[in-house]
Design a protein around this motif. Structure first.
Motif, PDB file in Angstrom:
ATOM      1  N   UNK A 105       6.460  14.237 107.185  1.00 41.16           N
ATOM      2  CA  UNK A 105       5.086  14.071 107.654  1.00 41.16           C
ATOM      3  C   UNK A 105       4.971  12.933 108.665  1.00 41.16           C
ATOM      4  N   UNK A 106       4.114  13.146 109.667  1.00 45.88           N
ATOM      5  CA  UNK A 106       3.635  12.100 110.566  1.00 45.88           C
ATOM      6  C   UNK A 106       2.142  11.962 110.330  1.00 45.88           C
ATOM      7  N   UNK A 107       1.607  10.775 110.604  1.00 42.66           N
ATOM      8  CA  UNK A 107       0.184  10.533 110.353  1.00 42.66           C
ATOM      9  C   UNK A 107      -0.499  10.005 111.603  1.00 42.66           C
ATOM     10  N   UNK A 108      -1.758  10.389 111.784  1.00 48.39           N
ATOM     11  CA  UNK A 108      -2.557   9.909 112.915  1.00 48.39           C
ATOM     12  C   UNK A 108      -3.185   8.550 112.608  1.00 48.39           C
ATOM     13  N   UNK A 109      -3.618   8.366 111.351  1.00 48.60           N
ATOM     14  CA  UNK A 109      -4.294   7.135 110.981  1.00 48.60           C
ATOM     15  C   UNK A 109      -3.557   6.421 109.854  1.00 48.60           C
ATOM     16  N   UNK A 110      -3.535   5.095 109.968  1.00 52.80           N
ATOM     17  CA  UNK A 110      -2.846   4.251 108.996  1.00 52.80           C
ATOM     18  C   UNK A 110      -3.753   3.101 108.579  1.00 52.80           C
ATOM     19  N   UNK A 126       9.083  -7.972  98.343  1.00 52.45           N
ATOM     20  CA  UNK A 126       7.677  -7.614  98.489  1.00 52.45           C
ATOM     21  C   UNK A 126       7.611  -6.182  98.996  1.00 52.45           C
ATOM     22  N   UNK A 127       6.517  -5.504  98.682  1.00 53.76           N
ATOM     23  CA  UNK A 127       6.304  -4.140  99.161  1.00 53.76           C
ATOM     24  C   UNK A 127       4.920  -4.069  99.781  1.00 53.76           C
ATOM     25  N   UNK A 128       4.851  -3.801 101.077  1.00 53.64           N
ATOM     26  CA  UNK A 128       3.574  -3.595 101.742  1.00 53.64           C
ATOM     27  C   UNK A 128       3.081  -2.181 101.447  1.00 53.64           C
ATOM     28  N   UNK A 129       1.809  -2.071 101.070  1.00 54.01           N
ATOM     29  CA  UNK A 129       1.210  -0.796 100.702  1.00 54.01           C
ATOM     30  C   UNK A 129       0.422  -0.247 101.886  1.00 54.01           C
ATOM     31  N   UNK A 130       0.784   0.943 102.335  1.00 58.52           N
ATOM     32  CA  UNK A 130       0.077   1.615 103.425  1.00 58.52           C
ATOM     33  C   UNK A 130      -0.508   2.934 102.938  1.00 58.52           C
ATOM     34  N   UNK A 131      -1.681   3.277 103.458  1.00 55.80           N
ATOM     35  CA  UNK A 131      -2.252   4.605 103.300  1.00 55.80           C
ATOM     36  C   UNK A 131      -2.110   5.325 104.642  1.00 55.80           C
ATOM     37  N   UNK A 132      -1.899   6.631 104.594  1.00 56.16           N
ATOM     38  CA  UNK A 132      -1.748   7.433 105.806  1.00 56.16           C
ATOM     39  C   UNK A 132      -2.568   8.706 105.664  1.00 56.16           C
ATOM     40  N   UNK A 133      -3.247   9.113 106.751  1.00 47.50           N
ATOM     41  CA  UNK A 133      -4.006  10.355 106.731  1.00 47.50           C
ATOM     42  C   UNK A 133      -3.931  11.016 108.112  1.00 47.50           C
TER      43      UNK A 133
END
Length: 200
Positions: A105-110, A126-133
């Motif tokens: 998957x690729x995402x337009x918005x992060x 450490x783990x950076x948390x990202x949401x993708x849509x």
């Protein structure tokens, strides 16, 4: 808040082991009461985790998850996509790379949600948390020797698996907390459209 009564000061440090992933040290420290103690820990370059959101025409969400065998615990785990930072790589670039490599998957918005420290007693990780849509699907680009299944589930399914012990991975449990609060509207995210130049 003043924390001087809690702080430990490093006196010396000795490298114990350096492998492909793990870099272990043994430090001698002075404790707040003046006594001396030993601290063994692992230095880690950091990592990212992605919560990929699939939205249907009715505004209902599903999340993209993985099933992967984790050798140290000897079982297949349900997890969100994640991966380790390469040298000099930004966390956003890492998130985009790992999402594409592992799921296709690729995402337009992060949106960067926050950070977690999964094992504070013995690692700097450490783990950076990202949401993708705004996801679009292409071919996966798995690393050699990497084997995992990709699937989607409803947030309710994920929460049930967290409750009944099917999901025990710490980062995925943390992401489930974020997801629950984001979908309820209790927490907001700083969504941003990302172009290729944004992650160079």
């Amino acid at each position: 808040m003043r924390d001087h009564h809690l702080i430990e000061e490093k006196l010396s440090s000795e490298e114990m082991f350096k492998g492909h992933l793990l870099h272990a040290f043994c430090d001698k420290v002075t404790l707040p009461d003046g006594s001396v103690a030993i601290r063994e820990y692992i230095r880690h370059p950091g990592a990212v985790m992605i919560v990929p959101l699939l939205e249907d025409q009715f505004g209902q969400f599903r999340v993209v998850l993985e099933r992967q065998f984790r050798y140290p615990v000897g079982r297949v785990m349900i997890e969100f996509p994640a991966g380790k930072l390469d040298p000099g790589e930004s966390t956003l670039a890492c998130a985009q790379r790992e999402l594409l490599e592992e799921t296709g998957y690729s995402a337009i918005e992060w949106a960067r949600a926050g950070v977690l420290h999964p094992v504070i007693s013995y690692s700097t990780e450490f783990i950076d948390i990202f949401f993708a849509r705004g996801l679009s699907l292409g071919p996966r680009q798995l690393d050699q020797g990497e084997f995992l299944d990709v699937f989607s589930a409803t947030p309710d399914d994920l929460m049930q698996w967290c409750r009944d012990g099917q999901v025990t991975d710490a980062k995925t449990l943390t992401a489930a907390l974020w997801l629950q609060n984001v979908l309820s509207g209790a927490w907001t995210l700083p969504w941003k459209k990302i172009t290729a130049t944004d992650i160079d």
